[in-house]
Design a protein around this motif. Structure first.
Motif, short mmCIF file in Angstrom:
data_model
loop_
_atom_site.label_atom_id
_atom_site.label_comp_id
_atom_site.label_asym_id
_atom_site.label_seq_id
_atom_site.Cartn_x
_atom_site.Cartn_y
_atom_site.Cartn_z
N UNK A 1 -29.50 0.85 27.49
CA UNK A 1 -29.93 1.61 26.97
C UNK A 1 -28.91 2.86 26.25
N UNK A 2 -30.06 3.73 25.51
CA UNK A 2 -29.63 4.32 24.29
C UNK A 2 -28.37 5.02 24.79
N UNK A 3 -28.65 5.83 26.32
CA UNK A 3 -26.67 6.92 26.38
C UNK A 3 -25.87 5.79 26.46
N UNK A 4 -25.88 4.88 26.60
CA UNK A 4 -24.54 4.50 26.97
C UNK A 4 -24.29 3.48 25.50
N UNK A 5 -24.75 3.31 24.41
CA UNK A 5 -24.60 2.03 23.86
C UNK A 5 -25.35 2.59 22.67
N UNK A 6 -24.38 2.04 21.17
CA UNK A 6 -24.42 3.17 20.07
C UNK A 6 -24.12 1.53 19.17
N UNK A 7 -25.14 1.71 17.93
CA UNK A 7 -25.05 0.27 16.83
C UNK A 7 -24.02 0.96 15.96
N UNK A 8 -22.64 0.32 15.56
CA UNK A 8 -22.03 0.39 14.81
C UNK A 8 -22.15 -0.12 13.54
N UNK A 9 -22.54 -1.15 13.49
CA UNK A 9 -22.38 -1.91 12.90
C UNK A 9 -23.86 -2.69 12.34
N UNK A 10 -24.43 -3.31 11.93
CA UNK A 10 -25.45 -4.75 12.05
C UNK A 10 -24.84 -5.43 12.72
N UNK B 1 -14.99 3.03 24.61
CA UNK B 1 -14.21 3.16 23.14
C UNK B 1 -12.82 4.33 23.68
N UNK B 2 -11.87 3.93 23.01
CA UNK B 2 -10.42 4.69 23.55
C UNK B 2 -10.64 5.51 21.64
N UNK B 3 -10.59 5.43 21.23
CA UNK B 3 -10.76 6.39 19.41
C UNK B 3 -11.05 5.64 18.60
N UNK B 4 -11.72 7.00 17.74
CA UNK B 4 -11.73 6.67 15.67
C UNK B 4 -11.43 6.65 15.25
N UNK B 5 -11.37 5.59 14.10
CA UNK B 5 -9.84 6.13 12.93
C UNK B 5 -10.77 6.33 12.00
N UNK B 6 -10.67 7.27 11.65
CA UNK B 6 -10.97 8.02 9.67
C UNK B 6 -11.66 6.72 8.73
N UNK C 1 -23.81 4.40 9.28
CA UNK C 1 -23.39 4.19 10.83
C UNK C 1 -22.76 5.47 10.96
N UNK C 2 -21.47 6.05 10.58
CA UNK C 2 -20.45 6.22 11.45
C UNK C 2 -21.39 8.22 11.40
N UNK C 3 -22.00 8.67 10.50
CA UNK C 3 -22.43 10.10 11.23
C UNK C 3 -22.88 10.00 12.23
N UNK C 4 -24.25 9.25 12.57
CA UNK C 4 -24.71 8.71 14.44
C UNK C 4 -23.68 8.42 14.97
N UNK C 5 -22.63 7.55 15.03
CA UNK C 5 -21.75 7.34 15.67
C UNK C 5 -20.31 8.65 16.04
N UNK C 6 -20.48 9.12 15.73
CA UNK C 6 -18.97 10.52 15.59
C UNK C 6 -19.94 11.91 16.74
N UNK C 7 -21.39 11.53 15.63
CA UNK C 7 -22.45 12.92 16.72
C UNK C 7 -22.27 12.12 18.28
N UNK D 1 -20.24 10.48 19.97
CA UNK D 1 -19.14 10.53 20.65
C UNK D 1 -18.15 11.65 21.14
N UNK D 2 -19.06 12.71 19.90
CA UNK D 2 -18.94 14.45 21.04
C UNK D 2 -19.78 14.44 21.59
#
Length: 242
Positions: free
Chosen positions: A191-200, A209-214, A232-238, A240-241
């Motif tokens: 489900x898209x509301x729970x999972x996110x692709x961070x990398x291939x 997720x506990x934290x994201x290191x820049x 993937x970073x822009x989508x991932x951070x969005x 998280x927010x």
């Protein structure tokens, strides 16, 4: 006569849908076909359809990118897609119906009937559709393993890692299961509301997720370090927010 637009990136599906709509004889006038978000935005603003048959994944984005750009226009939407995990998001966007491929002509007929009979009380209609899809919402994925089948609840799945055509599923009880398919074969089942692709090679459950290191890593509550690729970073951070 209802003016309708078909937004679908596969030509054979567009043509099949046109044929099915014609056979139903429901006073639907197909005024155009689009295969991308940008094309759909242009045609919708120019032609102002009453109804849009809308796929989720398009050539240059997803359906919700398109809807965000035309939210000031008034039209009804019937989603026609292979992905069931977007149903609730579709409903939040005011969808009249959500039909899974392959399209059943009776379901299509009923959806068009809803378009033709919707009253001014739109909120009541949306709640009825919402209840329908919540009842059928999947809560797990079934993996075909060498020794049989493994059921994993989405709420227990921390992340997936793909390597050389295999995908390992890691759960919060410190177990792991290896399936003989690449991660892209499972992405549409999560489900898209729970999972996110961070990398291939990685998909992650946002709840763990506990934290994201820049510097480009996400850290899970278990201490696991997950790479987040540059694209993937822009989508991932969005996500998280949200």
């Amino acid at each position: 006569m209802i003016k309708a637009l078909i937004v679908e990136d596969e030509l054979y599906i567009r043509k099949g849908l046109i044929s099915m709509i014609a056979s139903l004889d429901k006073d639907i006038d197909i005024i155009g076909e689009c295969e991308s978000v940008q094309e759909a935005i242009t045609v919708t603003k120019a032609c102002k359809p009453d109804l849009i048959f809308l796929d989720i994944n398009l050539k240059d984005g997803i359906a919700f990118d398109f809807l965000d750009q035309v939210k000031d226009l008034k039209f009804q939407v019937i989603f026609i897609t292979a992905y069931d995990q977007y149903a609730l998001q579709a409903i939040k966007n005011g969808a009249v119906d959500y039909i899974l491929k392959p399209v059943d002509i009776d379901e299509l007929s009923e959806a068009i009937d809803r378009v033709q009979t919707i009253t001014a009380d739109r909120s009541t209609h949306i709640e009825i559709v919402k209840e329908q899809f919540i009842e059928n919402k999947r809560e797990h994925i079934v993996l075909r393993l060498q020794e049989g089948y493994q059921i994993i609840r989405f709420e227990d799945l921390m992340y997936c890692q793909s390597d050389k055509g295999y995908t390992t599923f890691y759960t919060n009880d410190k177990k792991s299961y290896i399936a003989s398919k690449p991660i892209k074969e499972f992405e549409s089942q999560l489900p898209n509301d729970l999972f996110v692709r961070t990398h291939q090679s990685y998909m992650v459950n946002l709840r763990f997720i506990d934290k994201y290191d820049k510097t480009g890593y996400a850290f899970l509550k278990s201490g696991v370090k997950i790479p987040v690729s540059t694209r993937k970073r822009e989508e991932f951070v969005s996500r998280l927010l949200l």
